[in-house]
Design an enzyme around this catalytic site. Structure first.
Site, short mmCIF file in Angstrom:
data_model
loop_
_atom_site.label_atom_id
_atom_site.label_comp_id
_atom_site.label_asym_id
_atom_site.label_seq_id
_atom_site.Cartn_x
_atom_site.Cartn_y
_atom_site.Cartn_z
CG HIS A 87 -1.48 1.33 1.58
ND1 HIS A 87 -2.48 1.94 0.85
CD2 HIS A 87 -1.19 2.20 2.59
CE1 HIS A 87 -2.76 3.12 1.40
NE2 HIS A 87 -2.00 3.30 2.45
CG ASP A 99 5.39 17.52 -27.05
OD1 ASP A 99 5.77 17.04 -25.97
OD2 ASP A 99 4.58 16.94 -27.80
CD1 TRP A 109 6.51 3.90 4.02
CD2 TRP A 109 7.57 4.62 2.19
NE1 TRP A 109 6.92 5.19 4.25
CE2 TRP A 109 7.58 5.66 3.14
CE3 TRP A 109 8.18 4.85 0.94
CZ2 TRP A 109 8.17 6.90 2.89
CZ3 TRP A 109 8.77 6.08 0.70
CH2 TRP A 109 8.76 7.09 1.68
CB SER A 115 10.37 6.10 -14.74
OG SER A 115 9.24 6.91 -14.86
CB SER A 116 11.64 9.57 -10.93
OG SER A 116 10.51 8.94 -10.44
CG HIS A 168 12.34 15.25 4.95
ND1 HIS A 168 11.27 15.09 5.80
CD2 HIS A 168 12.27 16.52 4.51
CE1 HIS A 168 10.59 16.22 5.87
NE2 HIS A 168 11.18 17.11 5.11
CD GLU A 205 9.37 10.31 -3.05
OE1 GLU A 205 10.29 10.65 -3.82
OE2 GLU A 205 8.24 9.94 -3.43
CE1 TYR A 239 8.33 20.04 2.84
CE2 TYR A 239 10.07 18.52 3.41
CZ TYR A 239 9.12 19.45 3.79
OH TYR A 239 8.97 19.75 5.09
CB SER A 244 -0.13 28.81 -5.99
OG SER A 244 0.40 28.35 -4.79
CG HIS A 303 12.61 14.99 10.70
ND1 HIS A 303 12.28 16.17 10.11
CD2 HIS A 303 12.25 14.04 9.80
CE1 HIS A 303 11.74 15.95 8.93
NE2 HIS A 303 11.72 14.66 8.72
CG HIS A 304 11.99 10.55 8.90
ND1 HIS A 304 10.64 10.45 8.77
CD2 HIS A 304 12.36 11.58 8.11
CE1 HIS A 304 10.20 11.36 7.92
NE2 HIS A 304 11.23 12.06 7.50
CB THR A 333 5.21 25.62 5.71
OG1 THR A 333 6.35 24.84 5.39
CG2 THR A 333 3.97 24.86 5.30
CE LYS A 374 3.99 27.35 -1.26
NZ LYS A 374 4.52 28.29 -2.25
NE ARG A 395 4.30 3.38 10.57
CZ ARG A 395 5.08 4.08 9.75
NH1 ARG A 395 6.03 4.87 10.24
NH2 ARG A 395 4.94 3.99 8.45
C1 HEM Z 1 -8.14 5.44 1.35
C2 HEM Z 1 -7.19 6.15 1.84
C3 HEM Z 1 -6.14 5.54 2.72
C4 HEM Z 1 -6.31 4.75 3.80
C5 HEM Z 1 -7.61 4.28 4.43
C6 HEM Z 1 -5.00 4.42 4.29
C7 HEM Z 1 -4.75 3.62 5.39
C8 HEM Z 1 -3.50 3.23 5.79
C9 HEM Z 1 -3.25 2.33 6.85
C10 HEM Z 1 -4.30 1.71 7.75
C11 HEM Z 1 -1.90 2.15 6.92
C12 HEM Z 1 -1.16 1.19 7.80
C13 HEM Z 1 -0.73 1.73 9.07
C14 HEM Z 1 -0.02 0.70 9.83
O1 HEM Z 1 -0.52 -0.40 10.05
O2 HEM Z 1 1.10 1.02 10.23
C15 HEM Z 1 -1.31 2.96 5.92
C16 HEM Z 1 0.05 3.08 5.70
C17 HEM Z 1 0.61 3.93 4.77
N1 HEM Z 1 -0.05 4.73 3.86
FE1 HEM Z 1 -2.05 4.86 3.68
N2 HEM Z 1 -4.07 5.02 3.50
C18 HEM Z 1 -4.73 5.73 2.53
C19 HEM Z 1 -4.16 6.50 1.54
C20 HEM Z 1 -2.81 6.72 1.39
C21 HEM Z 1 -2.22 7.60 0.43
C22 HEM Z 1 -2.98 8.41 -0.59
C23 HEM Z 1 -0.88 7.53 0.62
C24 HEM Z 1 0.25 8.20 -0.10
C25 HEM Z 1 0.21 9.10 -0.94
C26 HEM Z 1 -0.62 6.63 1.67
C27 HEM Z 1 0.62 6.32 2.14
C28 HEM Z 1 0.88 5.42 3.13
C29 HEM Z 1 2.20 5.05 3.57
C30 HEM Z 1 3.52 5.59 3.03
C31 HEM Z 1 2.03 4.13 4.59
C32 HEM Z 1 3.12 3.48 5.40
C33 HEM Z 1 3.32 2.09 4.99
C34 HEM Z 1 4.27 1.49 5.93
O3 HEM Z 1 4.00 1.50 7.14
O4 HEM Z 1 5.30 1.03 5.45
N3 HEM Z 1 -1.81 6.14 2.13
N4 HEM Z 1 -2.30 3.60 5.23
CU LIG Z 2 11.01 14.00 7.04
#
Ligand code: HEM
Ligand SMILES: [Cu+2]
Length: 529
Positions: free
Chosen positions: A80, A109, A145, A173-174, A257, A259, A261, A272, A306-307, A332, A335, A454
């Site tokens: 996820h 283009d 992640w 790609s990026s 970090h 990333e 931003y 804006s 800070h992480h 911030t 802004k 978590r």
């Molecule tokens: C429907 C919307 C979303 C829901 C309900 C949701 C829910 C969750 C939940 C429940 C977790 C796991 C937390 C855990 O067990 O530690 C999680 C982790 C995470 N989510 Fe989401 N999320 C959503 C959208 C997003 C979006 C849009 C992003 C990024 C742009 C995102 C990025 C992440 C990241 C980076 C993690 C951490 C994964 C990890 O612990 O390695 N999520 N999310």
């Molecule tokens: Cu950070």
């Protein structure tokens, strides 16, 4: 490049449109086609990553283990996070960049159209490989992640090697996408479009592109070191061989970090554009907006640890990273002040793009505040690895990055499709997303402060109520996104014809061309006064 920058004279009225069939999409070098493909790809990934979030929230609906095995739960959180970050948010912004940067600076283009095609088509391959790890023996990556070593090296599943390859491809790609953005903005601006006349979306993307070029190689480096540790007998991160797992975290977060931003600055730019349009005023403090984004980008390189306050850093290090992080609140704040000042005494109207943009400002600020709380080193010892962190980063990513993308999509859909979207449905999508998102993520603050960790599939009984509320909000948010699919399909297939400039307060070159934007635009550069 002559294939794209069409120099032959137009006396014979020879306008070639797109090729027919699948080869149009496979071989296209057209920025609009490529932008569309990026946007569709990213939304597909958003639904896939969202489906995984639904699995997570279903398991967490009640205490105890009901639906999935803990091992699979870990794969779900990891996939996820990876899919949302690299598959949904980043490609969505690249898609917006492809569509809009040439239109906003009056270019025919992107500067490097063949590379542009390649940047896109690498992504489906990379993500097909990443997702296929779910079906491999040993399962998909399960280490979060952030893939901390040694979880991802010594103890990683066999599929980790495929994960590494996928990350390499996403990075390529990026980087190619970023080079293209920079080359386009530096070289293809219409005559008279000086830097300080560029729309803010263009400015924020220029700065984002430099961030990408600076940190994607660091990400590539850290996964390469993992690869070496796993297969070639090195011990970068293996204490048993003289290495250091903390080194992994330093290298990862030096990428990680900036990333975050990368995932927010283009949204700053889009907002804006949108807030002035629906306030019918010019953006307040244009120059300070540009400098603030620059300052945020520079500061993003000196806050990474800070992480990692809890790894055992010297106090001087903790103080440095704590104060630097807090310093980011200054630009911030500039802004946020400017967005509010733009709205102040404006002739406001609240169509879907504006609703998403205003919610962005309010909710992103909440995420900023919880970020400041996390930045306080001694307090972070309490919050670290709890649901408070999950609440924090979802407040910046969902109403930040995702709402910024939705605001942009509604704002520019008339230009892309030539039709107005259904405003009532757009507003419904907004309110359902707004309520669902807050229900899902606000209670996570309380869960975290109360100590819920978590990345855990089960939890103690006292966390039950807030988790149930959170899951209900998550299901509501998730279901609403299907409405967005319907809104877009409906808009593509018909609806009220859009004028060249459907928003009376909007400004910029993209509104000087017809809606839908013709396949080729600005073959002759416009004059910018
Ligand atoms: C429907 C919307 C979303 C829901 C309900 C949701 C829910 C969750 C939940 C429940 C977790 C796991 C937390 C855990 O067990 O530690 C999680 C982790 C995470 N989510 Fe989401 N999320 C959503 C959208 C997003 C979006 C849009 C992003 C990024 C742009 C995102 C990025 C992440 C990241 C980076 C993690 C951490 C994964 C990890 O612990 O390695 N999520 N999310
Ligand atoms: Cu950070």
């Amino acid at each position: 490049m002559s294939a794209v920058i069409d120099t032959h004279d137009h006396e014979h009225d020879h306008h070639h449109g797109p090729a027919k069939g699948f080869s149009r999409w496979l071989f296209t070098t057209n920025h609009k086609d490529i932008g569309t493909m990026y946007l569709i790809f990213s939304f597909t990934m958003f639904l896939l990553g969202g489906a995984m979030a639904m699995v997570i929230r279903s398991e967490l609906f009640q205490p105890g283990l009901q639906i999935v095995e803990p091992e699979f739960f870990n794969q779900m959180t990891t996939m996820h996070g990876l899919i949302m970050v690299f598959g949904a948010v980043m490609p969505a912004f690249v898609g917006l960049a492809n569509w809009m940067i040439p239109l906003m600076i009056g270019a025919p283009d992107m500067a490097l159209p063949r590379m542009n095609n390649w940047s896109f088509w690498i992504l489906p391959a990379a993500f097909a490989m990443l997702v296929s790890t779910l079906f491999m023996s040993g399962g998909a990556p399960n280490f979060g992640w952030t893939f901390y070593a040694p979880l991802s090296t010594t103890y990683g599943p066999p599929s980790t090697t495929f994960f590494i390859f996928a990350v390499h491809m996403m990075g390529i790609s990026s980087i190619m996408g970023a080079i293209n953005v920079i080359a386009t903005i530096l070289n293809l601006r219409a005559p008279g479009m000086t830097f300080m006349k560029m729309p803010l979306f263009v400015w924020t993307w220029l700065i984002t592109a430099f961030l990408l070029i600076a940190v994607m190689p660091v990400l590539a480096g850290v996964v390469t070191m993992m690869l070496m540790d796993i297969h070639f007998g090195t011990s970068f991160f293996n204490a048993g061989g003289g290495g250091d797992p903390v080194l992994f975290q330093h290298v990862f977060w030096f990428f990680g970090h900036p990333e975050v931003y990368i995932m927010i600055l283009p949204a700053f730019g889009a907002v804006s554009e949108i807030i002035p349009a629906f306030s019918r005023k010019r953006l307040f403090g244009y120059a300070s907006m540009v400098y603030a984004v620059g300052a945020i980008a520079l500061l993003s390189f000196v806050v990474w640890a800070h992480h990692m306050f809890t790894v055992g850093m010297p106090v001087a290090g903790q103080l440095f990273f704590m104060y630097c992080t807090m310093l980011i609140a200054v630009p911030t704040g500039v802004k946020v002040f400017n967005w509010v000042a733009t709205m102040f005494r404006g002739a406001l109207s609240f169509e879907a793009p504006m609703l998403f943009a205003v919610a962005f400002v309010i909710l992103f600020t909440i995420g900023g505040f919880s970020g400041l709380m996390l930045a306080i080193a001694p307090a972070d010892f309490q919050y670290h690895d709890t649901y408070f962190v999950v609440a924090h980063f979802h407040y910046v990513l969902v109403p930040g990055a995702i709402f910024g993308i939705f605001a942009s999509a509604y704002y520019w859909l008339p230009k892309w499709t030539g039709h107005m979207y259904d405003e009532t449905l757009g507003k419904t999508h907004f309110w359902m997303s707004f309520i669902g998102m807050n229900l899902a993520f606000f209670p996570m603050h309380f869960l975290g402060l109360a100590g819920m960790p978590r990345r855990i599939p089960d939890y103690a009984l006292q966390f039950a109520d807030f988790n149930m509320i959170s899951s209900i909000g998550a299901f509501m948010f998730g279901a609403t996104q299907l409405l967005f699919v319907y809104i877009v399909i409906k808009c593509v297939r018909g609806g009220e014809k859009a004028a060249a400039k459907p928003w009376d307060g909007a400004e910029g070159l993209e509104w000087t061309i017809p809606s839908p934007a013709p396949y080729h635009t600005f073959a002759t550069p416009p004059e910018v006064k």
